[in-house]
Motif scaffolding. Structure first.
Motif, PDB file in Angstrom:
ATOM      1  N   PHE A 158       1.132  -0.952   0.215  1.00 51.66           N
ATOM      2  CA  PHE A 158      -0.123   0.504  -0.187  1.00 51.66           C
ATOM      3  C   PHE A 158      -0.036   1.111  -0.168  1.00 51.66           C
ATOM      4  CE2 PHE A 158      -3.832  -2.221   0.151  1.00 51.66           C
ATOM      5  CZ  PHE A 158      -3.953  -2.714   0.950  1.00 51.66           C
ATOM      6  N   THR A 159       0.424   2.442  -0.698  1.00 52.36           N
ATOM      7  CA  THR A 159       1.400   3.825  -0.759  1.00 52.36           C
ATOM      8  C   THR A 159       0.348   4.606  -0.037  1.00 52.36           C
ATOM      9  OG1 THR A 159       2.867   5.095  -2.368  1.00 52.36           O
ATOM     10  CG2 THR A 159       1.116   3.742  -2.986  1.00 52.36           C
ATOM     11  N   SER A 160       0.684   5.945   0.252  1.00 43.63           N
ATOM     12  CA  SER A 160       0.261   7.106   0.913  1.00 43.63           C
ATOM     13  C   SER A 160      -0.443   7.391  -0.715  1.00 43.63           C
ATOM     14  CB  SER A 160       1.085   7.970   1.701  1.00 43.63           C
ATOM     15  OG  SER A 160       2.166   8.184   1.494  1.00 43.63           O
ATOM     16  N   ARG A 161       0.202   7.700  -1.087  1.00 42.91           N
ATOM     17  CA  ARG A 161       0.205   8.525  -2.852  1.00 42.91           C
ATOM     18  C   ARG A 161      -0.901   8.834  -3.322  1.00 42.91           C
ATOM     19  NH1 ARG A 161       3.119   6.686  -7.103  1.00 42.91           N
ATOM     20  NH2 ARG A 161       1.707   8.209  -8.518  1.00 42.91           N
ATOM     21  N   ASP A 162      -2.293   9.452  -3.788  1.00 39.62           N
ATOM     22  CA  ASP A 162      -3.115   9.360  -4.075  1.00 39.62           C
ATOM     23  C   ASP A 162      -4.474   8.493  -3.425  1.00 39.62           C
ATOM     24  OD1 ASP A 162      -2.167   9.209  -7.270  1.00 39.62           O
ATOM     25  OD2 ASP A 162      -1.869  11.041  -5.630  1.00 39.62           O
ATOM     26  N   VAL A 163      -4.558   8.478  -1.673  1.00 37.17           N
ATOM     27  CA  VAL A 163      -5.587   8.249  -2.064  1.00 37.17           C
ATOM     28  C   VAL A 163      -6.949   8.776  -1.275  1.00 37.17           C
ATOM     29  CG1 VAL A 163      -6.362   7.231   0.858  1.00 37.17           C
ATOM     30  CG2 VAL A 163      -4.201   6.744   0.268  1.00 37.17           C
ATOM     31  N   VAL A 164      -7.988   8.525  -2.219  1.00 37.12           N
ATOM     32  CA  VAL A 164      -9.243   8.998  -2.527  1.00 37.12           C
ATOM     33  C   VAL A 164     -10.456   8.950  -1.428  1.00 37.12           C
ATOM     34  CG1 VAL A 164     -10.814  10.300  -3.782  1.00 37.12           C
ATOM     35  CG2 VAL A 164      -8.396   9.515  -4.635  1.00 37.12           C
ATOM     36  N   THR A 165     -10.928   9.088  -1.137  1.00 38.37           N
ATOM     37  CA  THR A 165     -12.309   9.296  -0.055  1.00 38.37           C
ATOM     38  C   THR A 165     -13.161   9.968  -1.036  1.00 38.37           C
ATOM     39  OG1 THR A 165     -11.311   9.178   1.969  1.00 38.37           O
ATOM     40  CG2 THR A 165     -13.500   9.669   1.582  1.00 38.37           C
ATOM     41  N   ALA A 166     -14.296   9.404  -1.754  1.00 39.26           N
ATOM     42  CA  ALA A 166     -15.124  10.012  -2.265  1.00 39.26           C
ATOM     43  C   ALA A 166     -16.015  10.751  -1.958  1.00 39.26           C
ATOM     44  CB  ALA A 166     -16.423   8.526  -2.711  1.00 39.26           C
ATOM     45  N   HIS A 167     -16.506  10.855  -0.688  1.00 39.20           N
ATOM     46  CA  HIS A 167     -17.451  12.124  -0.159  1.00 39.20           C
ATOM     47  C   HIS A 167     -16.614  12.806   0.628  1.00 39.20           C
ATOM     48  CE1 HIS A 167     -16.889   8.408   2.618  1.00 39.20           C
ATOM     49  NE2 HIS A 167     -16.500   9.771   3.410  1.00 39.20           N
ATOM     50  N   SER A 168     -15.592  13.425   0.500  1.00 41.52           N
ATOM     51  CA  SER A 168     -14.750  14.378   1.234  1.00 41.52           C
ATOM     52  C   SER A 168     -14.032  14.814   0.505  1.00 41.52           C
ATOM     53  CB  SER A 168     -14.267  13.854   2.625  1.00 41.52           C
ATOM     54  OG  SER A 168     -13.112  12.866   2.771  1.00 41.52           O
ATOM     55  N   ILE A 169     -12.768  16.107   0.553  1.00 46.47           N
ATOM     56  CA  ILE A 169     -11.955  16.530  -0.196  1.00 46.47           C
ATOM     57  C   ILE A 169     -11.117  16.567   0.741  1.00 46.47           C
ATOM     58  CG2 ILE A 169     -10.750  19.240  -0.999  1.00 46.47           C
ATOM     59  CD1 ILE A 169     -13.661  17.226  -2.896  1.00 46.47           C
ATOM     60  N   ALA A 170      -9.592  15.873  -0.447  1.00 52.09           N
ATOM     61  CA  ALA A 170      -8.889  15.716   0.666  1.00 52.09           C
ATOM     62  C   ALA A 170      -7.797  16.710   1.011  1.00 52.09           C
ATOM     63  CB  ALA A 170      -7.618  14.556  -0.144  1.00 52.09           C
ATOM     64  N   ASN A 171      -6.793  16.941   1.644  1.00 48.34           N
ATOM     65  CA  ASN A 171      -6.340  17.929   2.474  1.00 48.34           C
ATOM     66  C   ASN A 171      -5.383  18.528   1.439  1.00 48.34           C
ATOM     67  OD1 ASN A 171      -4.962  15.250   3.517  1.00 48.34           O
ATOM     68  ND2 ASN A 171      -3.352  16.926   3.963  1.00 48.34           N
ATOM     69  N   TYR A 172      -5.030  17.843   0.088  1.00 52.78           N
ATOM     70  CA  TYR A 172      -4.110  17.906  -0.827  1.00 52.78           C
ATOM     71  C   TYR A 172      -4.531  18.766  -2.122  1.00 52.78           C
ATOM     72  CZ  TYR A 172      -0.600  15.010   1.823  1.00 52.78           C
ATOM     73  OH  TYR A 172       0.705  15.011   2.492  1.00 52.78           O
ATOM     74  N   GLU A 173      -6.111  17.991  -1.565  1.00 49.83           N
ATOM     75  CA  GLU A 173      -6.993  18.675  -3.516  1.00 49.83           C
ATOM     76  C   GLU A 173      -7.342  20.320  -3.507  1.00 49.83           C
ATOM     77  OE1 GLU A 173      -9.828  14.863  -2.395  1.00 49.83           O
ATOM     78  OE2 GLU A 173      -9.607  15.735  -4.431  1.00 49.83           O
ATOM     79  N   THR A 174      -7.294  21.008  -2.072  1.00 50.73           N
ATOM     80  CA  THR A 174      -7.808  22.223  -3.122  1.00 50.73           C
ATOM     81  C   THR A 174      -6.681  23.457  -2.336  1.00 50.73           C
ATOM     82  OG1 THR A 174      -8.478  22.861  -0.554  1.00 50.73           O
ATOM     83  CG2 THR A 174     -10.014  21.721  -2.189  1.00 50.73           C
ATOM     84  N   PRO A 175      -5.876  24.411  -2.977  1.00 49.26           N
ATOM     85  CA  PRO A 175      -4.880  25.613  -2.427  1.00 49.26           C
ATOM     86  C   PRO A 175      -5.144  25.853  -1.145  1.00 49.26           C
ATOM     87  CG  PRO A 175      -6.449  26.413  -4.006  1.00 49.26           C
ATOM     88  CD  PRO A 175      -7.168  24.797  -4.180  1.00 49.26           C
ATOM     89  N   PHE A 176      -3.896  25.514  -0.251  1.00 52.43           N
ATOM     90  CA  PHE A 176      -4.359  26.095   1.040  1.00 52.43           C
ATOM     91  C   PHE A 176      -4.406  27.609   1.389  1.00 52.43           C
ATOM     92  CE2 PHE A 176       0.028  27.232   1.927  1.00 52.43           C
ATOM     93  CZ  PHE A 176       0.821  26.231   1.312  1.00 52.43           C
ATOM     94  N   ALA A 177      -2.936  28.578   0.287  1.00 50.51           N
ATOM     95  CA  ALA A 177      -3.572  30.058   0.092  1.00 50.51           C
ATOM     96  C   ALA A 177      -3.330  30.370  -1.530  1.00 50.51           C
ATOM     97  CB  ALA A 177      -2.133  30.327   0.841  1.00 50.51           C
ATOM     98  N   TRP A 178      -3.928  31.505  -1.345  1.00 49.17           N
ATOM     99  CA  TRP A 178      -3.427  32.332  -3.111  1.00 49.17           C
ATOM    100  C   TRP A 178      -3.940  33.905  -3.014  1.00 49.17           C
ATOM    101  CZ3 TRP A 178      -7.708  35.109  -4.265  1.00 49.17           C
ATOM    102  CH2 TRP A 178      -8.721  34.413  -3.802  1.00 49.17           C
ATOM    103  N   ILE A 179      -3.343  34.114  -4.111  1.00 42.63           N
ATOM    104  CA  ILE A 179      -3.108  35.778  -4.331  1.00 42.63           C
ATOM    105  C   ILE A 179      -3.226  36.508  -5.177  1.00 42.63           C
ATOM    106  CG2 ILE A 179      -0.819  35.866  -3.703  1.00 42.63           C
ATOM    107  CD1 ILE A 179      -0.965  38.085  -1.930  1.00 42.63           C
ATOM    108  N   ARG A 180      -4.114  37.239  -5.543  1.00 41.38           N
ATOM    109  CA  ARG A 180      -4.188  38.309  -6.783  1.00 41.38           C
ATOM    110  C   ARG A 180      -4.240  39.476  -5.933  1.00 41.38           C
ATOM    111  NH1 ARG A 180      -8.107  38.937 -11.149  1.00 41.38           N
ATOM    112  NH2 ARG A 180      -6.786  40.599 -12.778  1.00 41.38           N
ATOM    113  N   MET A 181      -2.726  40.243  -6.856  1.00 39.94           N
ATOM    114  CA  MET A 181      -2.704  41.714  -6.331  1.00 39.94           C
ATOM    115  C   MET A 181      -1.738  42.551  -7.777  1.00 39.94           C
ATOM    116  SD  MET A 181       1.450  40.168  -5.081  1.00 39.94           S
ATOM    117  CE  MET A 181       2.776  41.278  -6.125  1.00 39.94           C
TER     118      MET A 181
END
Lengths: 452, 118
Positions: A335-358
């Motif tokens: 088993f590997t920790s890469r790309d583990v997915v839960t169908a009904h929730s968003i994983a901590n890697y799937e969205t940006p943790f910060a962004w900026i437009r300036m």
């Protein structure tokens, strides 16, 4: 004297029987009638009329209001008894369970149940011989008779017998009754969910829990997840195990929940015993993706089991399942920790943790919009540093950056990422000559371990 | 008259409505400008330049951005380091003079030289 007799006779003719609104006596009596030859015949005829037309034919009109008491009622019709026993639905108040036995003959215990609202009380146990090597479903009907429905071991659950409620599933081998599964409904306070709604005719609790797709519309198998689910996140544990976190879910018409994490190994599953594992074969042929399912194939239990399979449509040997995610093995079948997915929730890697437009105009940088940015620093013309309100878990994150002219198709602006730390990122906009430049429009997104 | 003076003084004292407020920080001889999303004092403790000398200032009081590379903090202001700026000007002028001298020896104009090297 004669007048008194006449009055008495008239009274007898006119008097109505005490216990019947419609019955009247056919015969009357006069003074010294007892000595007449047909006195006994007339007397008996009147008594008979009283019985058949009156005492044995009592209706509401015969009963004086507010004269019947609770003590006068049999248990079968006594509302106090029904209330005390909680009979607001069809259920088993007590007993009526078969017992295991060293032979195929056993007994079904005494008890009380309310099939179709009839109060059935079995004062003593009932003997029965079960068929060998079968699953036998035991029901009791409104007449108090036990009904037996036999299926092959592992077969589908039969419907409840007509006008009956279910009591148990009896499993027998070649010579013994080895297992009894309690299938009684023993409380009317427990639902069903389909009978619970806030207001009549509005959605029931069953409607609320079984409708809709949480978080993602489509799972990685293309199927739309159905109904309520909470928790049950698939997570890497070790090279030979993964975990499904505590949670609850609606699984193909059944509600299951577990309050602790479940460790799933590379062993084969046994859904009807509640054992989690691989649906068939062994973990081999990697690298592979395995789809993970929550399973509800045990009757009358609170907890699910978990099965994983290379088949992302339906796991083998499972009847009631719900896809909850996936996990991967590498080329060595670990088993590997890469790309583990839960169908009904968003994983901590799937969205940006910060962004900026300036606006990156030298001497006057401005933040137009941002998320999880604490400060923007202009270090020099075309060079900036951002710091985060909530840092990622590590500095192993990706930066996606743009340098724009602000609308005109002129100039050359190249994004260059500088020093990346857990708490800050430095980035530049440069021209092709390698010099930093004032840049009207700059944006950056940061992707990494985004636990909050 | 007093009223006129009062009104005029208001115009001189008031800062522009949309001026940003920055923390100008001495970053080893250059000036970094820090803009906070929330309260700068709350964010300052985690900033990479925490511990450096700084001055909180409105953008309206900053020097021309043309002189950005020459800014320095002096007292309660950000000013242009004129010595540094003049030094760069003199260096650039010297380079130009040297270039002109070479072109004169090659007996070609600057435009011709640019075409040759482009």
């Amino acid at each position: 004297m004669r007048r008194n007799i006449l009055i008495l006779a008239l009274l007898l003719l006119m008097a109505k029987p005490a216990f019947s609104a419609v019955t009247t006596f056919d015969n009357t009596f006069v003074a010294n009638d007892v000595f007449s030859s047909d006195f006994h015949t007339r007397l008996n005829a009147n008594f008979s009329k009283s019985l058949t037309g009156g005492i044995n034919n009592i209706s509401t009109a015969n009963i004086v209001d507010d004269t019947l008491t609770e003590a006068d009622m049999a248990d079968e019709i006594n509302p106090r008894v029904r209330t005390y026993e909680g009979a607001a639905c069809e259920f088993v108040y007590t007993g009526l369970l078969p017992v295991t036995s060293g032979t195929l003959s056993t007994t079904i215990g005494s008890g009380t149940a309310y099939p179709r609202g009839y109060r059935i009380n079995k004062a003593s146990s009932t003997a029965h011989s079960f068929t060998a090597s079968k699953w036998t479903y035991v029901d009791i009907d409104q007449n108090g008779d036990f009904q037996y429905s036999e299926v092959a071991i592992g077969g589908s659950t039969p419907s409840v017998a007509s006008n009956s409620i279910r009591l148990a599933k009896v499993s027998s081998d070649t010579s013994t009754v080895n297992t009894v599964t309690d299938l009684r409904r023993t409380s009317c306070a427990n639902g069903p969910f389909s009978a619970i709604s806030d207001t009549a005719s509005e959605a029931t609790l069953a409607d609320v829990l079984q409708s809709g797709a949480p978080v993602r519309r489509f799972s990685n198998a293309g199927r739309t997840p159905q109904g309520f689910v909470q928790g049950f996140n698939v997570s890497y544990d070790t090279v030979s195990t993964f975990k499904v976190t505590a949670g609850s879910a609606y699984i193909n018409g059944k509600y299951r929940a577990v309050s602790t994490d479940t460790t799933v190994t590379t062993s084969t599953d046994s859904p009807q015993d509640g054992t989690s594992g691989l649906d068939t074969g062994t973990v081999t042929g990697g690298p592979l993706q395995y789809c993970v399912y929550a399973v509800a194939d045990q009757d009358s239990v609170k907890t699910p089991s978990f099965t994983y399979s290379t088949n992302c449509t339906a796991p083998a040997g499972v009847t009631n399942s719900r896809l909850i995610g996936s996990i991967r093995t590498d080329a060595t079948n670990l088993f590997t920790s890469r790309d583990v997915v839960t169908a009904h929730s968003i994983a901590n890697y799937e969205t940006p943790f910060a962004w900026i437009r300036m606006e990156g105009n030298s001497g006057a940088p401005k933040i137009q919009r941002s998320f999880n940015i604490s400060t923007l620093t202009e270090n020099a013309t075309g060079a900036w540093t951002v710091t985060f309100n909530n840092n990622p878990v590590s500095a192993d994150y990706a930066v996606v950056q743009t340098c724009g002219s602000g609308g005109t198709a002129t100039g050359n602006y190249l994004p260059v990422t500088g020093t990346i730390t857990t708490s800050s990122t430095k980035f530049f906009c440069m021209n092709t000559a390698g010099a930093t430049v004032t840049t009207p429009d700059v944006s950056a997104q940061f992707f990494g371990d985004n636990r909050k | 008259m007093k009223k006129i003076i009062f009104i005029l003084s208001i115009f001189f004292i008031c800062t522009p409505a949309f001026a940003e407020r920055y923390r100008a920080v001495d970053d080893n001889g250059t000036v970094a400008l820090v803009l906070a999303v929330g309260n700068i004092d709350e964010a300052w403790g985690k900033h990479p330049l925490y511990g450096h000398a700084f001055l909180d200032i409105d953008s309206a009081r900053l020097p021309s951005i043309d002189d950005r590379k020459y800014w320095k903090i002096s007292g309660n202001s950000v000013i242009v380091d004129s010595v540094k700026k003049q030094s760069d000007i003199d260096l650039k002028s010297a380079k130009e003079s040297g270039k002109d001298a070479v072109l004169a020896k090659l007996k070609i104009s600057k435009d011709e030289f640019d075409k040759l090297v482009s």
